[in-house]
Design a protein around this motif. Structure first.
Motif, mmCIF file in Angstrom:
data_model
loop_
_atom_site.group_PDB
_atom_site.id
_atom_site.type_symbol
_atom_site.label_atom_id
_atom_site.label_comp_id
_atom_site.label_asym_id
_atom_site.label_seq_id
_atom_site.Cartn_x
_atom_site.Cartn_y
_atom_site.Cartn_z
ATOM 1 N N MET A 72 0.871 142.732 -15.518
ATOM 2 C CA MET A 72 2.237 142.281 -15.730
ATOM 3 C C MET A 72 3.221 143.402 -15.398
ATOM 4 O O MET A 72 2.986 144.558 -15.765
ATOM 5 C CB MET A 72 2.430 141.864 -17.197
ATOM 6 C CG MET A 72 1.418 140.852 -17.697
ATOM 7 S SD MET A 72 1.545 139.256 -16.877
ATOM 8 C CE MET A 72 3.180 138.752 -17.393
ATOM 9 N N GLN A 74 7.560 144.102 -15.409
ATOM 10 C CA GLN A 74 8.861 143.548 -15.745
ATOM 11 C C GLN A 74 9.938 144.586 -15.448
ATOM 12 O O GLN A 74 9.839 145.733 -15.879
ATOM 13 C CB GLN A 74 8.914 143.133 -17.206
ATOM 14 C CG GLN A 74 10.103 142.259 -17.527
ATOM 15 C CD GLN A 74 9.924 141.565 -18.846
ATOM 16 O OE1 GLN A 74 10.039 142.194 -19.887
ATOM 17 N NE2 GLN A 74 9.614 140.276 -18.795
ATOM 18 N N THR A 118 10.049 139.176 -13.882
ATOM 19 C CA THR A 118 8.678 139.375 -14.323
ATOM 20 C C THR A 118 7.746 138.999 -13.190
ATOM 21 O O THR A 118 7.907 137.941 -12.576
ATOM 22 C CB THR A 118 8.368 138.505 -15.563
ATOM 23 O OG1 THR A 118 9.337 138.789 -16.576
ATOM 24 C CG2 THR A 118 6.960 138.778 -16.086
ATOM 25 N N GLU A 120 3.583 138.743 -12.126
ATOM 26 C CA GLU A 120 2.193 138.722 -12.573
ATOM 27 C C GLU A 120 1.307 138.858 -11.344
ATOM 28 O O GLU A 120 1.535 138.208 -10.332
ATOM 29 C CB GLU A 120 1.839 137.399 -13.247
ATOM 30 C CG GLU A 120 2.527 137.134 -14.543
ATOM 31 C CD GLU A 120 2.035 135.836 -15.174
ATOM 32 O OE1 GLU A 120 0.898 135.401 -14.888
ATOM 33 O OE2 GLU A 120 2.805 135.256 -15.944
#
Length: 130
Positions: A72, A74, A118, A120
């Motif tokens: 992840m 961000q 964000t 992924e």
């Protein structure tokens, strides 16, 4: 820097070139596979360039962590907002590149800000000894 010292050092280096102060927090117990690490680096680099060029922000942050089988990322800024994936080639192209490796890009950027992007990526472990 990425190859020798990993994401934390490489992203700190990119953050130091941003036009606003950027806090970087990388919470990974191990390094991901080289290809995934490279995509993560490229993604954050592009997002911080967007902050410098478009956000009119005073500050930004980058967080990187692992959640199960996902890496992840961000990037947040306190700028003017209004970033969109359908407003040009930048974020749309980044989303397409992430999608090509089973990744995902989510943009939350209301007019007036803040912007939170964000990303992924699939977690792939680095081979032992690499």
């Amino acid at each position: 820097v990425l190859t020798d010292r990993g994401l934390d050092a490489a992203l700190s280096s990119v953050a130091s070139r941003c036009t606003v102060p950027v806090k970087v927090a990388v919470d990974l117990a191990e390094r991901p596979a080289e290809a995934i690490e490279g995509i993560a680096y490229f993604t954050v680099s592009e997002l911080l360039q967007n902050v410098s060029k478009h956000a009119r922000a005073r500050a930004a942050s980058v967080e990187v962590w692992r959640s199960g089988d996902r890496l992840m990322l961000q990037v947040r800024d306190d700028g003017v907002g209004g970033a969109r994936t359908d407003g040009g080639t930048g974020l749309a192209g980044l989303g397409e590149r992430l999608g090509a490796v089973d990744g995902l890009l989510l943009v939350d950027s209301p007019a007036g800000g803040p912007t939170v992007v964000t990303a992924e990526l699939p977690w792939r472990a680095r081979p032992a000894g690499a």
